[in-house]
Design a protein around this motif. Sequence first.
Motif, mmCIF file in Angstrom:
data_model
loop_
_atom_site.group_PDB
_atom_site.id
_atom_site.type_symbol
_atom_site.label_atom_id
_atom_site.label_comp_id
_atom_site.label_asym_id
_atom_site.label_seq_id
_atom_site.Cartn_x
_atom_site.Cartn_y
_atom_site.Cartn_z
ATOM 1 N N MET A 151 -24.452 -18.442 15.743
ATOM 2 C CA MET A 151 -24.422 -17.574 16.986
ATOM 3 C C MET A 151 -24.410 -16.026 16.297
ATOM 4 O O MET A 151 -23.501 -15.643 15.864
ATOM 5 C CB MET A 151 -23.284 -17.791 17.835
ATOM 6 N N SER A 152 -25.637 -15.408 16.977
ATOM 7 C CA SER A 152 -25.720 -14.149 16.485
ATOM 8 C C SER A 152 -25.719 -13.167 17.834
ATOM 9 O O SER A 152 -26.398 -13.407 18.671
ATOM 10 C CB SER A 152 -27.138 -13.792 15.768
ATOM 11 N N VAL A 153 -24.602 -12.247 17.743
ATOM 12 C CA VAL A 153 -24.627 -11.425 19.212
ATOM 13 C C VAL A 153 -24.405 -10.217 18.920
ATOM 14 O O VAL A 153 -23.615 -9.671 17.991
ATOM 15 C CB VAL A 153 -23.399 -11.743 20.003
ATOM 16 N N MET A 154 -25.182 -9.277 19.720
ATOM 17 C CA MET A 154 -24.976 -7.698 19.467
ATOM 18 C C MET A 154 -24.789 -7.309 20.942
ATOM 19 O O MET A 154 -25.271 -7.708 21.988
ATOM 20 C CB MET A 154 -26.462 -6.983 19.143
ATOM 21 N N ARG A 155 -23.580 -6.438 20.868
ATOM 22 C CA ARG A 155 -22.947 -5.897 22.023
ATOM 23 C C ARG A 155 -22.855 -4.340 21.958
ATOM 24 O O ARG A 155 -22.644 -3.826 20.832
ATOM 25 C CB ARG A 155 -21.824 -6.423 22.328
ATOM 26 N N GLY A 156 -23.108 -3.571 23.000
ATOM 27 C CA GLY A 156 -22.778 -2.222 23.051
ATOM 28 C C GLY A 156 -23.682 -1.286 22.189
ATOM 29 O O GLY A 156 -23.195 -0.359 21.588
ATOM 30 N N GLY A 157 -25.058 -1.816 21.882
ATOM 31 C CA GLY A 157 -25.985 -1.121 21.128
ATOM 32 C C GLY A 157 -26.497 0.362 21.758
ATOM 33 O O GLY A 157 -26.268 0.574 22.962
ATOM 34 N N LYS B 157 -26.248 -6.280 25.441
ATOM 35 C CA LYS B 157 -25.936 -7.574 24.778
ATOM 36 C C LYS B 157 -27.099 -8.451 24.831
ATOM 37 O O LYS B 157 -27.867 -8.576 25.418
ATOM 38 C CB LYS B 157 -24.948 -8.351 25.859
ATOM 39 N N VAL B 158 -27.261 -8.917 23.526
ATOM 40 C CA VAL B 158 -28.212 -9.857 23.263
ATOM 41 C C VAL B 158 -27.686 -10.839 22.157
ATOM 42 O O VAL B 158 -26.840 -10.578 21.440
ATOM 43 C CB VAL B 158 -29.460 -9.049 22.338
ATOM 44 N N GLY B 159 -28.327 -12.195 22.381
ATOM 45 C CA GLY B 159 -27.789 -13.238 21.499
ATOM 46 C C GLY B 159 -28.975 -14.007 21.028
ATOM 47 O O GLY B 159 -29.963 -14.295 21.841
ATOM 48 N N VAL B 160 -29.047 -14.151 19.777
ATOM 49 C CA VAL B 160 -30.160 -15.171 19.275
ATOM 50 C C VAL B 160 -29.443 -16.233 18.588
ATOM 51 O O VAL B 160 -28.830 -16.002 17.361
ATOM 52 C CB VAL B 160 -30.898 -14.162 18.314
ATOM 53 N N ASN B 161 -29.365 -17.404 19.276
ATOM 54 C CA ASN B 161 -28.613 -18.610 18.501
ATOM 55 C C ASN B 161 -29.498 -19.502 17.950
ATOM 56 O O ASN B 161 -30.662 -19.908 18.696
ATOM 57 C CB ASN B 161 -27.832 -19.246 19.640
ATOM 58 N N ILE B 162 -29.147 -20.140 16.830
ATOM 59 C CA ILE B 162 -30.070 -21.468 16.475
ATOM 60 C C ILE B 162 -28.835 -22.683 16.278
ATOM 61 O O ILE B 162 -27.732 -22.235 16.156
ATOM 62 C CB ILE B 162 -30.612 -21.263 15.037
ATOM 63 N N SER B 163 -29.462 -23.714 16.509
ATOM 64 C CA SER B 163 -28.452 -24.751 16.294
ATOM 65 C C SER B 163 -29.255 -26.249 15.865
ATOM 66 O O SER B 163 -30.526 -26.246 16.258
ATOM 67 C CB SER B 163 -27.611 -25.345 17.628
ATOM 68 N N THR B 164 -28.548 -27.020 15.249
ATOM 69 C CA THR B 164 -29.097 -28.416 14.857
ATOM 70 C C THR B 164 -28.006 -29.251 15.147
ATOM 71 O O THR B 164 -27.008 -29.019 14.351
ATOM 72 C CB THR B 164 -29.798 -28.503 13.519
ATOM 73 N N VAL B 165 -28.164 -30.184 16.142
ATOM 74 C CA VAL B 165 -26.872 -30.908 16.258
ATOM 75 C C VAL B 165 -27.364 -32.339 16.319
ATOM 76 O O VAL B 165 -28.572 -32.610 16.718
ATOM 77 C CB VAL B 165 -26.081 -30.806 17.719
ATOM 78 N N ALA C 105 -31.833 -11.510 26.289
ATOM 79 C CA ALA C 105 -31.474 -10.015 25.927
ATOM 80 C C ALA C 105 -31.101 -9.478 27.393
ATOM 81 O O ALA C 105 -32.146 -9.153 28.159
ATOM 82 C CB ALA C 105 -32.556 -9.335 25.244
ATOM 83 N N HIS C 106 -30.015 -8.578 27.337
ATOM 84 C CA HIS C 106 -29.623 -7.874 28.478
ATOM 85 C C HIS C 106 -29.720 -6.192 27.848
ATOM 86 O O HIS C 106 -29.030 -6.032 26.855
ATOM 87 C CB HIS C 106 -28.262 -8.199 29.101
ATOM 88 N N MET C 107 -30.576 -5.443 28.666
ATOM 89 C CA MET C 107 -30.729 -4.076 28.172
ATOM 90 C C MET C 107 -29.674 -3.118 28.831
ATOM 91 O O MET C 107 -29.136 -3.259 29.782
ATOM 92 C CB MET C 107 -31.877 -3.784 28.435
ATOM 93 N N LEU D 233 -24.999 -15.327 29.386
ATOM 94 C CA LEU D 233 -24.528 -14.658 30.686
ATOM 95 C C LEU D 233 -24.527 -13.258 30.436
ATOM 96 O O LEU D 233 -24.226 -12.846 29.288
ATOM 97 C CB LEU D 233 -23.115 -15.029 30.972
ATOM 98 N N PRO D 234 -25.022 -12.233 31.154
ATOM 99 C CA PRO D 234 -24.711 -10.997 31.179
ATOM 100 C C PRO D 234 -23.190 -10.288 30.964
ATOM 101 O O PRO D 234 -22.416 -11.021 31.423
ATOM 102 C CB PRO D 234 -25.377 -10.385 32.225
ATOM 103 N N PRO D 235 -23.120 -9.180 30.210
ATOM 104 C CA PRO D 235 -21.865 -8.625 29.891
ATOM 105 C C PRO D 235 -21.196 -8.256 31.308
ATOM 106 O O PRO D 235 -19.973 -7.934 31.389
ATOM 107 C CB PRO D 235 -21.913 -7.409 29.112
#
Length: 297
Positions: A67-73, A78-86, A122-124, A290-292
């Motif tokens: 889970m890769s999340v950037m907040r308050g840039g 807020k932007v998240g770039v997630n990968i998963s293998t389940v 991505a929320h800008m 979900l947006p911040p």
Amino acid sequence: MTEQFDTQKTRASAWFRQLRDDIVAAFEGLEASHEVGPLADAQPGAFEVSETKRTSDDGSDAGGGLMSVMRGGRVFEKVGVNISTVYGTLGERAQMAMAARKGIPGMKDDPRFWASGISLVAHMQNPHAPAVHMNTRMFWTPHAWWFGGGSDLNPCIEYAEDTAHFHDQQRVHLDPHGADLYPKLKAWADEYFYVPHRGRARGVGGIFMDDHCTGDWEADFALTQDIGRAFLPAYLPLVEKRRMQDWDDTDKDAQLVHRGLYAEYNLVYDRGTKFGLETGHDANAVLMSLPPLAKWV
């Protein structure tokens, strides 16, 4: 056949990881390069990366991801770039939903599954810069396999030229797979990203597919890769242009109201949200979209 599927799973999972790395680098590059314009004096944002874990009902390992999340840039609020293998076995509720929606026989007798993918929202900061969603995925059971995903643009302040550019890039990347494919996936997105209780779409569309299995895994994987490759050339130029515009309180208010619509859709209708929660994946990762901040009138 088992070895063949294992190789295909490995390739798909590796591709989603590479796409994630490319997007994260590009987004952090946008933050670093934003030296003029609104919020240029702020600290550039950076992704916080954490591992996610999924455990089966008996407590055994069942995969996970990043889970890769950037907040308050400067550019991204807020932007998240997630990968998963389940992997593991589907619970009874998920089995019934899968069998009913996809018409897959035998799920009750052999409910094993494997799924891998990338999900981005991505929320800008700037209301003139559009929010965006993208995901691609591969799903496997002993009874069937398929690919799915797409991307769609979600501006709160619409610009016709931005919408045209976003869709043009989708078409360019899909046309090599058949001239009829882009119109089909565009229409699918228009239907899928519609919010019935509001009587409107959640954005200006894009492309979407699900249950995609022609029987030719290589061709279907190549299409899925090109859906992912289309994302950065479709989206980055829009952000590079709109991040420079000034905004006022009216613009920000419009953005918060539109985010409320986005949140409603993801919590009520989105299949990925439902599947992630039903199969026990990390709730924070599932709800990353979900947006911040949002507003309802």
